[in-house]
Design a protein around this motif. Sequence first.
Motif, short mmCIF file in Angstrom:
data_model
loop_
_atom_site.label_atom_id
_atom_site.label_comp_id
_atom_site.label_asym_id
_atom_site.label_seq_id
_atom_site.Cartn_x
_atom_site.Cartn_y
_atom_site.Cartn_z
N GLY A 50 0.07 0.90 -24.48
CA GLY A 50 0.86 0.35 -23.38
C GLY A 50 1.96 1.25 -22.88
N THR B 104 0.59 -8.75 -25.33
CA THR B 104 -0.58 -7.98 -25.78
C THR B 104 -0.84 -8.17 -27.27
OG1 THR B 104 0.78 -6.02 -26.16
CG2 THR B 104 -0.23 -6.24 -23.97
N ALA C 234 -4.56 -7.54 -28.33
CA ALA C 234 -4.85 -6.10 -28.41
C ALA C 234 -4.28 -5.50 -29.70
CB ALA C 234 -4.28 -5.38 -27.19
#
Length: 197
Positions: free
Chosen positions: A60, A122, A125
Amino acid sequence: MGGPEIDHLITLLAKLPGMGPRSARRAALRMLQQPEQRMLPLAQALAAAAAAVRPCADCGNLDSRDPCSICADPRRDRSIICVVEGVGDLWALERAGVHHGLYHVLGGTLSALSGTRPEDLTITALLSRIEEGETREVILALGATVDGATTAHFLADQLRPTGVTVTRVGQGVPIGGALDVLDDGTLAAALRGRRSA
């Protein structure tokens, strides 16, 4: 003052963090007085960054590479992932030079007031990265706010079944403090003083 172009420039500059209307006017004036040396290089850099910079698919971070230069660096300790709220926190830790593993940017913290839920971050993820099996420690480097503490507690519960060691940054991060505004020494002390989550 000086036409709609100048007014528009000042309005856009005033929207930047830490830049109010008066600072924006001063910055616009300085750039306009020497456009070839100040304004045109800035405009070119802004255009190039807008065209090239994207979030890293792995962590990210913002970079012109994917995976980013941190994720692609073979010297990084791939067994440790430091979880941060935003890219500013990642950059602050990198500036301090205190973490030599990988990162994971959550994209915020859980918040009942703003309606931020686990699916807005996230987290899935992160869990997928850990399932790959290389990770042995996850450092929760979240700000010492109510939302940061709530998020850290939630993540610790989610990570516990994976078997990885989960730690939190320790001393040095004041209650209500954001990582991206702390000095390098405080960040270093916080990361060294991490504890079990």
